[in-house]
Design a protein around this motif. Structure first.
Motif, PDB file in Angstrom:
ATOM      1  N   ILE A  58      29.695  55.304  47.927  1.00  0.00           N
ATOM      2  CA  ILE A  58      29.822  54.551  49.167  1.00  0.00           C
ATOM      3  C   ILE A  58      30.623  53.281  48.890  1.00  0.00           C
ATOM      4  CG2 ILE A  58      27.598  53.372  48.831  1.00  0.00           C
ATOM      5  CD1 ILE A  58      27.300  53.429  51.924  1.00  0.00           C
ATOM      6  N   THR A  59      31.538  52.963  49.782  1.00  0.00           N
ATOM      7  CA  THR A  59      32.344  51.759  49.665  1.00  0.00           C
ATOM      8  C   THR A  59      31.882  50.759  50.709  1.00  0.00           C
ATOM      9  OG1 THR A  59      34.273  52.989  48.882  1.00  0.00           O
ATOM     10  CG2 THR A  59      34.671  50.805  49.798  1.00  0.00           C
ATOM     11  N   PHE A  60      31.564  49.559  50.259  1.00  0.00           N
ATOM     12  CA  PHE A  60      31.099  48.518  51.176  1.00  0.00           C
ATOM     13  C   PHE A  60      32.209  47.528  51.488  1.00  0.00           C
ATOM     14  CE2 PHE A  60      26.820  49.845  50.202  1.00  0.00           C
ATOM     15  CZ  PHE A  60      26.106  49.486  51.332  1.00  0.00           C
ATOM     16  N   ALA A  64      34.476  38.096  51.225  1.00  0.00           N
ATOM     17  CA  ALA A  64      35.567  37.684  50.340  1.00  0.00           C
ATOM     18  C   ALA A  64      35.104  36.690  49.276  1.00  0.00           C
ATOM     19  CB  ALA A  64      36.707  37.080  51.166  1.00  0.00           C
ATOM     20  N   GLU A  65      34.059  35.927  49.584  1.00  0.00           N
ATOM     21  CA  GLU A  65      33.584  34.917  48.634  1.00  0.00           C
ATOM     22  C   GLU A  65      33.129  35.529  47.314  1.00  0.00           C
ATOM     23  OE1 GLU A  65      32.773  33.153  52.753  1.00  0.00           O
ATOM     24  OE2 GLU A  65      32.965  35.127  51.799  1.00  0.00           O
ATOM     25  N   TYR A  66      32.721  36.807  47.344  1.00  0.00           N
ATOM     26  CA  TYR A  66      32.324  37.465  46.099  1.00  0.00           C
ATOM     27  C   TYR A  66      33.511  37.666  45.163  1.00  0.00           C
ATOM     28  CZ  TYR A  66      27.777  38.685  48.141  1.00  0.00           C
ATOM     29  OH  TYR A  66      26.527  38.647  48.706  1.00  0.00           O
ATOM     30  N   PHE A  67      34.709  37.587  45.705  1.00  0.00           N
ATOM     31  CA  PHE A  67      35.916  37.834  44.912  1.00  0.00           C
ATOM     32  C   PHE A  67      36.647  36.543  44.545  1.00  0.00           C
ATOM     33  CE2 PHE A  67      34.925  41.523  47.394  1.00  0.00           C
ATOM     34  CZ  PHE A  67      35.241  42.604  46.603  1.00  0.00           C
ATOM     35  N   THR A  68      36.185  35.414  45.055  1.00  0.00           N
ATOM     36  CA  THR A  68      36.931  34.159  44.868  1.00  0.00           C
ATOM     37  C   THR A  68      36.084  33.039  44.272  1.00  0.00           C
ATOM     38  OG1 THR A  68      36.439  33.503  47.156  1.00  0.00           O
ATOM     39  CG2 THR A  68      38.503  34.699  46.770  1.00  0.00           C
ATOM     40  N   GLY A  69      34.892  33.376  43.758  1.00  0.00           N
ATOM     41  CA  GLY A  69      34.010  32.343  43.221  1.00  0.00           C
ATOM     42  C   GLY A  69      34.590  31.668  41.991  1.00  0.00           C
ATOM     43  N   PRO A  70      34.257  30.390  41.756  1.00  0.00           N
ATOM     44  CA  PRO A  70      34.794  29.637  40.620  1.00  0.00           C
ATOM     45  C   PRO A  70      34.079  29.950  39.305  1.00  0.00           C
ATOM     46  CG  PRO A  70      33.297  28.257  41.878  1.00  0.00           C
ATOM     47  CD  PRO A  70      33.392  29.561  42.625  1.00  0.00           C
ATOM     48  N   PHE A  81      32.678  43.639  41.560  1.00  0.00           N
ATOM     49  CA  PHE A  81      32.887  44.213  42.881  1.00  0.00           C
ATOM     50  C   PHE A  81      34.195  44.997  42.964  1.00  0.00           C
ATOM     51  CE2 PHE A  81      29.483  41.371  44.175  1.00  0.00           C
ATOM     52  CZ  PHE A  81      28.850  42.107  45.157  1.00  0.00           C
ATOM     53  N   ARG A  82      35.235  44.498  42.312  1.00  0.00           N
ATOM     54  CA  ARG A  82      36.507  45.244  42.315  1.00  0.00           C
ATOM     55  C   ARG A  82      36.347  46.571  41.578  1.00  0.00           C
ATOM     56  NH1 ARG A  82      38.938  40.040  41.279  1.00  0.00           N
ATOM     57  NH2 ARG A  82      39.966  39.255  43.146  1.00  0.00           N
ATOM     58  N   SER A  83      35.709  46.527  40.421  1.00  0.00           N
ATOM     59  CA  SER A  83      35.545  47.743  39.623  1.00  0.00           C
ATOM     60  C   SER A  83      34.698  48.780  40.342  1.00  0.00           C
ATOM     61  CB  SER A  83      34.905  47.401  38.271  1.00  0.00           C
ATOM     62  OG  SER A  83      35.716  46.511  37.533  1.00  0.00           O
ATOM     63  N   ALA A  84      33.770  48.303  41.168  1.00  0.00           N
ATOM     64  CA  ALA A  84      32.912  49.214  41.916  1.00  0.00           C
ATOM     65  C   ALA A  84      33.570  49.701  43.200  1.00  0.00           C
ATOM     66  CB  ALA A  84      31.585  48.527  42.247  1.00  0.00           C
TER      67      ALA A  84
END
Length: 238
Positions: A58-60, A64-70, A81-84
């Motif tokens: 399943i793709t969720f 976007a904040e999960y991909f841009t955190g410091p 998240f990208r790998s999944a």
């Protein structure tokens, strides 16, 4: 490849061992073909528990904040998240919302499962909030069924702000697929989108047993944040 290693070798078996999820209605999730799984969102753990028990990938649509955190934590979260195979979604509204719908439709066109939380954000108090109409737009445009899903107990194991979840049994409950062929050709009509979304949210409510709030969670969160800030300013002045 990483998704399947994570699901079947690393994370999936660990989650099943620790949380021993009760799974109800799994037969309602189609074994093939495009479908949307629409669920409530109570905890960060939801991102892992539902995919771990599904037979299919399943793709969720993930914020976007999960991909841009410091920092290191942000980079690790983004890499996970990208790998999944999860898709970042800008939640600022307007054009960003249309981009999210386009990404979701791309998943459905490949006859895959798409996961979405219609509330648009995690519940901050365990209640179920009004759904955004993006789920209805995708269901009507792609002409696919929607499977309602209720996560029960995940708020208690990991409420907002808690880093590590408590080890406690949870329930994941799926309802019968919902089809909306009676709304064919009405994907651009606001009233139809609202009606479909409310119908989906009612099924999630029936499955979860939560208290329902007929307001958007983001609005309530913003009000609470503004009130907290005002109280802080008041204390500083006095």
């Amino acid at each position: 490849m990483f998704y399947y290693v994570l699901k079947y070798v690393i994370l999936g078996p660990l989650l099943r061992l620790l949380f021993r999820p009760r799974i109800e209605g799994l037969e309602h999730v189609p074994e093939e073909g495009a479908a949307i799984v629409a669920g409530n969102h109570l905890s960060f753990s939801d991102h892992f528990l539902m995919p771990a028990i599904l037979r299919r990938r399943i793709t969720f649509l993930a914020k976007a904040e999960y991909f841009t955190g410091p920092g290191l934590k942000g980079r690790l979260t983004a890499a996970f998240f990208r790998s999944a195979g999860q898709i970042p979604v800008d939640r600022s509204g307007g054009k960003a919302g249309q981009n999210a719908i386009r990404e979701g439709l791309g998943v459905l066109r490949k006859d895959e499962l798409l996961g979405i939380y219609p509330e648009g954000t995690r519940s901050h108090d365990g209640r179920l909030y009004k759904g955004r109409v993006g789920v209805a737009s995708m269901a009507l445009q792609a002409q696919v069924p929607v499977v309602p899903c209720a996560m029960v107990g995940t708020f208690e194991i990991q409420p907002p702000g808690r880093v590590l979840p408590r080890i406690k049994r949870v329930t994941i409950r799926f309802g019968e697929p919902m089809e909306f062929s009676r709304y064919a050709g009405m994907a651009d009509e606001r009233a139809a989108l609202r009606a479909v979304t409310d119908e989906i949210m009612y099924e999630i409510l029936r499955l979860s047993g939560q208290e329902y709030v007929d307001r958007y969670a983001t609005e309530v969160k913003a009000e609470l944040k503004a009130g907290t800030a005002e109280q802080h300013r008041h204390r500083l002045v006095h």
